[in-house]
Design a protein around this motif. Structure first.
Motif, PDB file in Angstrom:
ATOM      1  N   THR A 173      -5.204  87.021  10.023  1.00 16.98           N
ATOM      2  CA  THR A 173      -6.071  88.122   9.592  1.00 16.98           C
ATOM      3  C   THR A 173      -7.467  87.638   9.215  1.00 16.98           C
ATOM      4  O   THR A 173      -8.455  88.192   9.701  1.00 16.98           O
ATOM      5  CB  THR A 173      -5.415  88.896   8.426  1.00 16.98           C
ATOM      6  N   PRO A 174      -7.610  86.611   8.371  1.00 13.18           N
ATOM      7  CA  PRO A 174      -8.975  86.143   8.063  1.00 13.18           C
ATOM      8  C   PRO A 174      -9.696  85.607   9.298  1.00 13.18           C
ATOM      9  O   PRO A 174     -10.897  85.829   9.460  1.00 13.18           O
ATOM     10  CB  PRO A 174      -8.779  85.027   7.040  1.00 13.18           C
ATOM     11  N   ALA A 175      -8.959  84.925  10.173  1.00 19.36           N
ATOM     12  CA  ALA A 175      -9.595  84.393  11.383  1.00 19.36           C
ATOM     13  C   ALA A 175     -10.095  85.522  12.271  1.00 19.36           C
ATOM     14  O   ALA A 175     -11.185  85.435  12.857  1.00 19.36           O
ATOM     15  CB  ALA A 175      -8.618  83.511  12.141  1.00 19.36           C
ATOM     16  N   GLY A 176      -9.324  86.604  12.373  1.00 18.21           N
ATOM     17  CA  GLY A 176      -9.753  87.747  13.173  1.00 18.21           C
ATOM     18  C   GLY A 176     -11.008  88.388  12.623  1.00 18.21           C
ATOM     19  O   GLY A 176     -11.930  88.738  13.367  1.00 18.21           O
ATOM     20  N   LEU A 177     -11.056  88.530  11.298  1.00 21.85           N
ATOM     21  CA  LEU A 177     -12.243  89.128  10.675  1.00 21.85           C
ATOM     22  C   LEU A 177     -13.456  88.201  10.772  1.00 21.85           C
ATOM     23  O   LEU A 177     -14.580  88.651  11.001  1.00 21.85           O
ATOM     24  CB  LEU A 177     -11.944  89.493   9.230  1.00 21.85           C
ATOM     25  N   LEU A 211     -16.807  92.372  21.928  1.00 26.33           N
ATOM     26  CA  LEU A 211     -15.613  93.175  22.202  1.00 26.33           C
ATOM     27  C   LEU A 211     -14.329  92.399  21.905  1.00 26.33           C
ATOM     28  O   LEU A 211     -13.395  92.933  21.302  1.00 26.33           O
ATOM     29  CB  LEU A 211     -15.622  93.662  23.646  1.00 26.33           C
ATOM     30  N   VAL A 212     -14.286  91.133  22.325  1.00 32.01           N
ATOM     31  CA  VAL A 212     -13.090  90.319  22.092  1.00 32.01           C
ATOM     32  C   VAL A 212     -12.864  90.112  20.601  1.00 32.01           C
ATOM     33  O   VAL A 212     -11.737  90.250  20.105  1.00 32.01           O
ATOM     34  CB  VAL A 212     -13.193  88.966  22.837  1.00 32.01           C
ATOM     35  N   SER A 213     -13.921  89.806  19.864  1.00 37.95           N
ATOM     36  CA  SER A 213     -13.752  89.587  18.420  1.00 37.95           C
ATOM     37  C   SER A 213     -13.357  90.876  17.715  1.00 37.95           C
ATOM     38  O   SER A 213     -12.534  90.848  16.791  1.00 37.95           O
ATOM     39  CB  SER A 213     -15.025  89.000  17.809  1.00 37.95           C
ATOM     40  N   ALA A 260      -6.445  93.750  16.049  1.00 35.76           N
ATOM     41  CA  ALA A 260      -5.050  93.310  16.218  1.00 35.76           C
ATOM     42  C   ALA A 260      -4.544  92.594  14.984  1.00 35.76           C
ATOM     43  O   ALA A 260      -3.389  92.791  14.567  1.00 35.76           O
ATOM     44  CB  ALA A 260      -4.944  92.412  17.447  1.00 35.76           C
ATOM     45  N   SER A 261      -5.395  91.755  14.380  1.00 34.16           N
ATOM     46  CA  SER A 261      -4.936  91.011  13.194  1.00 34.16           C
ATOM     47  C   SER A 261      -4.712  91.941  12.009  1.00 34.16           C
ATOM     48  O   SER A 261      -3.817  91.705  11.191  1.00 34.16           O
ATOM     49  CB  SER A 261      -5.943  89.919  12.828  1.00 34.16           C
ATOM     50  N   LEU A 262      -5.475  93.035  11.923  1.00 33.25           N
ATOM     51  CA  LEU A 262      -5.257  93.996  10.842  1.00 33.25           C
ATOM     52  C   LEU A 262      -4.021  94.851  11.085  1.00 33.25           C
ATOM     53  O   LEU A 262      -3.287  95.193  10.150  1.00 33.25           O
ATOM     54  CB  LEU A 262      -6.486  94.881  10.671  1.00 33.25           C
ATOM     55  N   MET A 263      -3.765  95.198  12.366  1.00 34.60           N
ATOM     56  CA  MET A 263      -2.612  96.037  12.682  1.00 34.60           C
ATOM     57  C   MET A 263      -1.300  95.294  12.497  1.00 34.60           C
ATOM     58  O   MET A 263      -0.308  95.863  12.071  1.00 34.60           O
ATOM     59  CB  MET A 263      -2.702  96.554  14.116  1.00 34.60           C
ATOM     60  N   PHE A 264      -1.310  93.999  12.834  1.00 29.90           N
ATOM     61  CA  PHE A 264      -0.058  93.234  12.782  1.00 29.90           C
ATOM     62  C   PHE A 264       0.043  92.362  11.539  1.00 29.90           C
ATOM     63  O   PHE A 264       0.851  91.451  11.486  1.00 29.90           O
ATOM     64  CB  PHE A 264       0.082  92.386  14.046  1.00 29.90           C
TER      65      PHE A 264
END
Length: 196
Positions: A45-49, A183-185, A191-195
């Protein structure tokens, strides 16, 4: 056969700040990821954000530049690029940034090369002293300097037989090298927030 030489221009503060932010983001993502993993949460999650912030830094600070070749100037801006052949340049100037006017009077500005800003207030300036010391400091990458370099390159191109294409302009194109990371980020963050 002559080889084409391309010179790339960016401002130093944008590069330094951009790389410092990216390094800090990477370190922060690792630290927060470890903490989240030790608490039993998803470390992604932190990496996605953080990837969203990194993509914004790439788009706003590190990717924008001006490239001058033997027969064209390329401006890489936030989400658009524009390639202007010397044959389609009507004028080059600086107002807030480097600006190139094409033969259809369309203005193309550079995000990467703003005008020079003095960091201190100018008081009573001895113009003779300023004129004799001005050349001793590095001129830097600013719009005033690049206007001169573009004009020199265009003049050299004309002396080598280059001809103007009157009535021909150019159009900016989407900068996929900026749009795709954004777009990818954004997708990774969602995705990291949803999962999580």
């Amino acid at each position: 056969m002559a080889t084409e030489q391309t010179q790339t221009y960016r401002t130093m503060p944008a590069r330094v700040v951009g790389w410092v932010i990216l390094i800090a983001l990477a370190a922060l993502a690792v630290l927060i990821g470890r903490t989240e993993a030790s608490l039993g949460n998803s470390p992604l999650t932190p990496a996605g954000l953080m990837s969203v912030v990194a993509a914004i830094v790439w788009v706003a600070l590190l990717r924008p530049c001006v490239r001058i070749s033997d027969d064209r100037i390329e401006m890489r801006n936030l989400v658009t690029d524009v390639v202007i052949p010397f044959s389609r340049i009507k004028a080059v100037r600086h107002v807030w940034a480097l600006e190139v006017i094409d033969n259809l009077d369309a203005k193309h500005s550079s995000w990467a090369i703003p005008v020079r800003r003095d960091m201190r207030r100018r008081w009573n300036v001895d113009s003779y002293a300023e004129a004799t010391t001005r050349g001793k400091a590095a001129e830097g990458n600013n719009a005033e300097v690049l206007v001169g370099r573009v004009e020199q390159a265009v003049q050299r191109w004309r002396l080598e037989g280059g001809r103007s294409e009157r009535g021909q302009g150019v159009r900016p194109t989407p900068a996929w090298a900026a749009i795709v990371p954004l777009l990818v980020s954004a997708g990774l963050a969602a995705a990291s927030l949803m999962f999580a």
